[in-house]
Design a protein around this motif. Structure first.
Motif, PDB file in Angstrom:
ATOM      1  N   GLY B  83       0.799  -1.225   0.000  1.00  0.00           N
ATOM      2  CA  GLY B  83       0.000   0.000   0.000  1.00  0.00           C
ATOM      3  C   GLY B  83       0.825   1.264   0.000  1.00  0.00           C
ATOM      4  N   ASP B  84       2.130   1.126   0.207  1.00  0.00           N
ATOM      5  CA  ASP B  84       3.011   2.290   0.176  1.00  0.00           C
ATOM      6  C   ASP B  84       3.423   2.648  -1.252  1.00  0.00           C
ATOM      7  N   SER B  85       3.112   1.788  -2.205  1.00  0.00           N
ATOM      8  CA  SER B  85       3.455   2.071  -3.603  1.00  0.00           C
ATOM      9  C   SER B  85       2.730   3.332  -4.060  1.00  0.00           C
ATOM     10  N   ALA B  86       3.492   4.316  -4.505  1.00  0.00           N
ATOM     11  CA  ALA B  86       2.931   5.608  -4.886  1.00  0.00           C
ATOM     12  C   ALA B  86       4.073   6.505  -5.347  1.00  0.00           C
ATOM     13  N   VAL B  87       3.734   7.732  -5.739  1.00  0.00           N
ATOM     14  CA  VAL B  87       4.740   8.754  -5.987  1.00  0.00           C
ATOM     15  C   VAL B  87       4.835   9.626  -4.739  1.00  0.00           C
ATOM     16  N   TYR B  88       6.055   9.881  -4.308  1.00  0.00           N
ATOM     17  CA  TYR B  88       6.283  10.679  -3.106  1.00  0.00           C
ATOM     18  C   TYR B  88       6.922  12.010  -3.486  1.00  0.00           C
ATOM     19  N   PHE B  89       6.344  13.086  -2.961  1.00  0.00           N
ATOM     20  CA  PHE B  89       6.841  14.422  -3.227  1.00  0.00           C
ATOM     21  C   PHE B  89       7.277  15.080  -1.924  1.00  0.00           C
ATOM     22  N   CYS B  90       8.417  15.776  -1.987  1.00  0.00           N
ATOM     23  CA  CYS B  90       8.737  16.683  -0.904  1.00  0.00           C
ATOM     24  C   CYS B  90       8.269  18.069  -1.325  1.00  0.00           C
ATOM     25  N   ALA B  91       7.940  18.891  -0.360  1.00  0.00           N
ATOM     26  CA  ALA B  91       7.504  20.262  -0.640  1.00  0.00           C
ATOM     27  C   ALA B  91       8.134  21.177   0.400  1.00  0.00           C
ATOM     28  N   GLU B  92       8.485  22.377  -0.029  1.00  0.00           N
ATOM     29  CA  GLU B  92       9.132  23.338   0.862  1.00  0.00           C
ATOM     30  C   GLU B  92       8.345  24.633   0.883  1.00  0.00           C
ATOM     31  N   GLU B  93       8.542  25.383   1.971  1.00  0.00           N
ATOM     32  CA  GLU B  93       7.859  26.667   2.119  1.00  0.00           C
ATOM     33  C   GLU B  93       8.731  27.602   2.937  1.00  0.00           C
ATOM     34  N   PHE B  94       8.737  28.861   2.539  1.00  0.00           N
ATOM     35  CA  PHE B  94       9.408  29.912   3.308  1.00  0.00           C
ATOM     36  C   PHE B  94       8.320  30.703   4.018  1.00  0.00           C
ATOM     37  N   THR B  95       8.309  30.637   5.338  1.00  0.00           N
ATOM     38  CA  THR B  95       7.233  31.226   6.118  1.00  0.00           C
ATOM     39  C   THR B  95       7.009  32.681   5.771  1.00  0.00           C
ATOM     40  N   GLY B  96       8.071  33.430   5.560  1.00  0.00           N
ATOM     41  CA  GLY B  96       7.928  34.845   5.230  1.00  0.00           C
ATOM     42  C   GLY B  96       7.432  35.103   3.825  1.00  0.00           C
ATOM     43  N   GLY B  97       7.352  34.058   3.023  1.00  0.00           N
ATOM     44  CA  GLY B  97       6.921  34.226   1.637  1.00  0.00           C
ATOM     45  C   GLY B  97       5.462  33.913   1.410  1.00  0.00           C
ATOM     46  N   GLY B  98       4.744  33.665   2.500  1.00  0.00           N
ATOM     47  CA  GLY B  98       3.327  33.361   2.329  1.00  0.00           C
ATOM     48  C   GLY B  98       3.081  31.873   2.206  1.00  0.00           C
ATOM     49  N   ASN B  99       1.832  31.520   2.228  1.00  0.00           N
ATOM     50  CA  ASN B  99       1.459  30.106   2.239  1.00  0.00           C
ATOM     51  C   ASN B  99       1.461  29.536   0.832  1.00  0.00           C
ATOM     52  N   LYS B 100       2.619  29.247   0.298  1.00  0.00           N
ATOM     53  CA  LYS B 100       2.658  28.577  -0.992  1.00  0.00           C
ATOM     54  C   LYS B 100       3.779  27.552  -0.982  1.00  0.00           C
ATOM     55  N   LEU B 101       3.386  26.328  -1.197  1.00  0.00           N
ATOM     56  CA  LEU B 101       4.332  25.224  -1.208  1.00  0.00           C
ATOM     57  C   LEU B 101       4.977  25.092  -2.582  1.00  0.00           C
ATOM     58  N   THR B 102       6.274  24.763  -2.572  1.00  0.00           N
ATOM     59  CA  THR B 102       6.986  24.423  -3.797  1.00  0.00           C
ATOM     60  C   THR B 102       7.291  22.941  -3.748  1.00  0.00           C
ATOM     61  N   PHE B 103       6.756  22.203  -4.718  1.00  0.00           N
ATOM     62  CA  PHE B 103       6.922  20.755  -4.747  1.00  0.00           C
ATOM     63  C   PHE B 103       8.125  20.354  -5.581  1.00  0.00           C
ATOM     64  N   GLY B 104       8.760  19.270  -5.186  1.00  0.00           N
ATOM     65  CA  GLY B 104       9.802  18.648  -5.984  1.00  0.00           C
ATOM     66  C   GLY B 104       9.181  17.808  -7.090  1.00  0.00           C
ATOM     67  N   THR B 105      10.027  17.120  -7.863  1.00  0.00           N
ATOM     68  CA  THR B 105       9.537  16.376  -9.023  1.00  0.00           C
ATOM     69  C   THR B 105       8.996  15.000  -8.662  1.00  0.00           C
ATOM     70  N   GLY B 106       9.308  14.498  -7.514  1.00  0.00           N
ATOM     71  CA  GLY B 106       8.719  13.239  -7.086  1.00  0.00           C
ATOM     72  C   GLY B 106       9.570  12.013  -7.322  1.00  0.00           C
ATOM     73  N   THR B 107       9.325  10.997  -6.541  1.00  0.00           N
ATOM     74  CA  THR B 107       9.974   9.681  -6.661  1.00  0.00           C
ATOM     75  C   THR B 107       8.895   8.616  -6.631  1.00  0.00           C
ATOM     76  N   GLN B 108       8.971   7.704  -7.610  1.00  0.00           N
ATOM     77  CA  GLN B 108       8.027   6.599  -7.665  1.00  0.00           C
ATOM     78  C   GLN B 108       8.546   5.460  -6.791  1.00  0.00           C
ATOM     79  N   LEU B 109       7.772   5.073  -5.807  1.00  0.00           N
ATOM     80  CA  LEU B 109       8.136   3.932  -4.959  1.00  0.00           C
ATOM     81  C   LEU B 109       7.345   2.702  -5.406  1.00  0.00           C
ATOM     82  N   LYS B 110       8.062   1.632  -5.728  1.00  0.00           N
ATOM     83  CA  LYS B 110       7.415   0.380  -6.112  1.00  0.00           C
ATOM     84  C   LYS B 110       7.776  -0.686  -5.090  1.00  0.00           C
ATOM     85  N   VAL B 111       6.777  -1.315  -4.531  1.00  0.00           N
ATOM     86  CA  VAL B 111       6.990  -2.346  -3.524  1.00  0.00           C
ATOM     87  C   VAL B 111       6.756  -3.697  -4.169  1.00  0.00           C
TER      88      VAL B 111
END
Lengths: 115, 113
Positions: B83-111
């Motif tokens: 059930g962990d098989s999926a694409v995983y994304f990290c996302a970053e945010e700069f608190t002083g820059g407002g509420n907008k997340l910047t996502f990475g390109t992702g990694t496909q996890l296959k179990v």
């Protein structure tokens, strides 16, 4: 308790047309964000609405506009569609309870294909 | 459902093994980080978050490690399940820059069973 709901789930448009996508946030959430996700890429922030105002905007042209209604639901409008606008459009909701985005709840998205 | 993971970096693990998914973030000013899981045909789902004043945070079967010196984030999944098989994304945010997340390109996890 319904989560974030989006409509339509899929739609096909032609270049130059206009599209409106709709989103109902999770119950209790007052903030709605829209993201564009191209195939094989991470979501890109379009804009965020809070108290019926656009609060933040990403690097998207003015062809992309939105609206938030008093019941917190939201619409994303895209004018003069280009082939490159083909993507999954994700709506995410959150409550405005902290300095950061916090836990975003995403809908399943609206898949737009521009021919 | 449709795939969101075409041509993404792929990590294949055996069921029961531990998984480590890595992410290099871009903005040295970012001070808030989140990991999301996206299954085929679904929207991203929050897994765990961490602020920059921490270097490790644990959840249920997941651990996030943050190395601000090299702008690196990792997600460790213990006893990986199908059930962990999926694409995983990290996302970053700069608190002083407002509420907008910047996502990475992702990694496909296959179990693999």
């Amino acid at each position: 308790d319904a989560g974030v709901t989006q409509s339509p789930t899929h739609l096909i448009k032609t270049r130059g047309q206009q599209v409106t996508l709709r989103c109902s946030p999770k119950s209790g959430h007052d903030t709605v964000s829209w993201y564009q996700q191209a195939l094989g890429q991470g979501p890109q922030f379009i804009f965020q609405y809070y108290e019926e105002e656009e609060r933040q905007r990403g690097n998207f042209p003015d062809r992309f506009s939105g609206h938030q209604f008093p019941n917190y639901s939201s619409e994303l409008n895209v004018n003069a569609l280009l082939l490159g606008d083909s993507a999954l459009y994700l709506c995410a909701s959150s409550d405005d309870s902290g300095p950061n985005t916090g836990e975003l709840f995403f809908g399943e998205g609206s898949r737009l294909t521009v021919l | 459902g449709e795939s969101v993971g075409l041509h993404l970096p792929t990590l294949s693990v055996q069921e029961g093994d531990n998984s480590i998914i890595n992410c290099a973030y871009s903005n040295s000013a970012s001070d808030y980080f989140i990991w999301y899981k996206q299954e085929s045909g679904k929207g991203p789902q929050f897994i765990i978050d961490i602020r920059s004043n921490m270097d490790k945070r644990q959840g249920q079967r997941v651990t996030v490690l943050l190395n601000k010196t090299v702008k690196h984030l990792s997600l460790q999944i213990a006893a990986t399940q199908p059930g962990d098989s999926a694409v995983y994304f990290c996302a970053e945010e700069f608190t002083g820059g407002g509420n907008k997340l910047t996502f990475g390109t992702g990694t496909q996890l296959k179990v693999e069973l």
